[in-house]
Design an enzyme around this catalytic site. Sequence first.
Site, mmCIF file in Angstrom:
data_model
loop_
_atom_site.group_PDB
_atom_site.id
_atom_site.type_symbol
_atom_site.label_atom_id
_atom_site.label_comp_id
_atom_site.label_asym_id
_atom_site.label_seq_id
_atom_site.Cartn_x
_atom_site.Cartn_y
_atom_site.Cartn_z
ATOM 1 C CG ASN A 13 -2.111 1.491 1.644
ATOM 2 O OD1 ASN A 13 -1.500 2.092 0.385
ATOM 3 N ND2 ASN A 13 -2.033 1.617 2.387
ATOM 4 C CE LYS A 15 0.455 3.013 4.601
ATOM 5 N NZ LYS A 15 -0.016 3.468 6.793
ATOM 6 C CG HIS A 98 -6.113 2.281 5.174
ATOM 7 N ND1 HIS A 98 -5.173 2.762 6.202
ATOM 8 C CD2 HIS A 98 -4.531 1.281 5.027
ATOM 9 C CE1 HIS A 98 -3.920 2.629 5.975
ATOM 10 N NE2 HIS A 98 -3.623 1.504 5.914
ATOM 11 C CD GLU A 100 -2.897 5.582 6.548
ATOM 12 O OE1 GLU A 100 -2.856 5.960 5.629
ATOM 13 O OE2 GLU A 100 -1.422 4.734 7.199
ATOM 14 C CD GLU A 170 -3.455 -2.479 7.563
ATOM 15 O OE1 GLU A 170 -2.950 -2.800 6.474
ATOM 16 O OE2 GLU A 170 -3.932 -1.191 7.112
ATOM 17 N N GLY A 176 2.495 2.356 10.909
ATOM 18 C CA GLY A 176 3.502 3.685 10.757
ATOM 19 C C GLY A 176 3.800 3.383 11.958
ATOM 20 C CB SER A 216 5.113 -1.739 11.944
ATOM 21 O OG SER A 216 4.604 -0.307 12.398
HETATM 22 P P1 13P Z 1 2.659 0.696 7.742
HETATM 23 O O1 13P Z 1 4.090 -0.921 7.208
HETATM 24 O O2 13P Z 1 3.631 1.708 6.926
HETATM 25 O O3 13P Z 1 3.027 -0.033 9.354
HETATM 26 O O4 13P Z 1 1.648 0.773 7.180
HETATM 27 C C1 13P Z 1 0.566 -0.228 7.225
HETATM 28 C C2 13P Z 1 -1.008 -0.491 6.255
HETATM 29 O O5 13P Z 1 -1.510 1.085 6.623
HETATM 30 C C3 13P Z 1 -0.395 -0.758 4.941
HETATM 31 O O6 13P Z 1 -2.292 -0.773 5.041
#
Ligand code: 13P
Length: 256
Positions: A13, A15, A98, A100, A170, A176, A216
């Site tokens: 992803n 982002k 997601h 976010e 997640e 993150g 992560s």
């Molecule tokens: P990270 O791997 O950067 O923690 O992000 C995970 C994520 O949100 C994947 O959709």
Amino acid sequence: MNKQLRKAIIAGNWKMNKTRPEAKALIEDLKPVAANATCEVVICVPFTNLETAVALTEGTNIKVGAENVHFEKSGAFTGEISADMLTEIGVEYVIIGHSERRQYFGETDETVNKRTKAALAAGLKPIVCVGELLWERECDITEEVIARQIKLDFFGVSAEDLKKSVIAYEPVWAIGTGKTATSEQAQEVCAFIRATLAKLYDQDTANAVTIQYGGSMNPKNAEELLAQPDVDGGLIGGASLKAADFGVLLDAATNG
Ligand code: 13P
């Protein structure tokens, strides 16, 4: 994971990262790294990079996904992209719900449900994200939160369509942050998701669904996470932006 029942899927992803020249460079670096993977390899990229990604991955084992999709077919929805617009250019997967988007853009389980149905109707494979906040875990309501999300997000989705869907667990506190769920925590919730699906549908249907862990995941912890019986792959943020790191995760899924 249970290789007899499911194929592992490692999905990046990206982002809101990578301009077009940067995307081209990363995809060129990913091609040799992904070439021998036995898991499904997906890169979910910003809308502006989708056509580039589809063109550059043609004839390779890398599939392309979007990071969101709207639920209406067309109309006055400024800034949105429909499922048909994605399939028309060769996109196969789409991330939906997601954390976010839930946190910053007002995504709710109702809109996740609508987007999931629209994606499936258009022939896209949705990667539906669920996960608890740190506060919810501390209050010991992780299972309630996850069960509610699964029930609402897949409400009215047939067993056939569910089998085409991917679920990404997640935990929001692990995204993150560098804080990974332990392999036991990841396994516990992924198994709980499968048990919830078995109750809502049936065991065979639940066994067919790929359930990823995300948050992560990195070259150091991937092997242990991916060795868990109900963790069928990963949704990868930061580590998907570096070809070498992503390659280690693909190897972990291939070997795990
Ligand atoms: P990270 O791997 O950067 O923690 O992000 C995970 C994520 O949100 C994947 O959709």
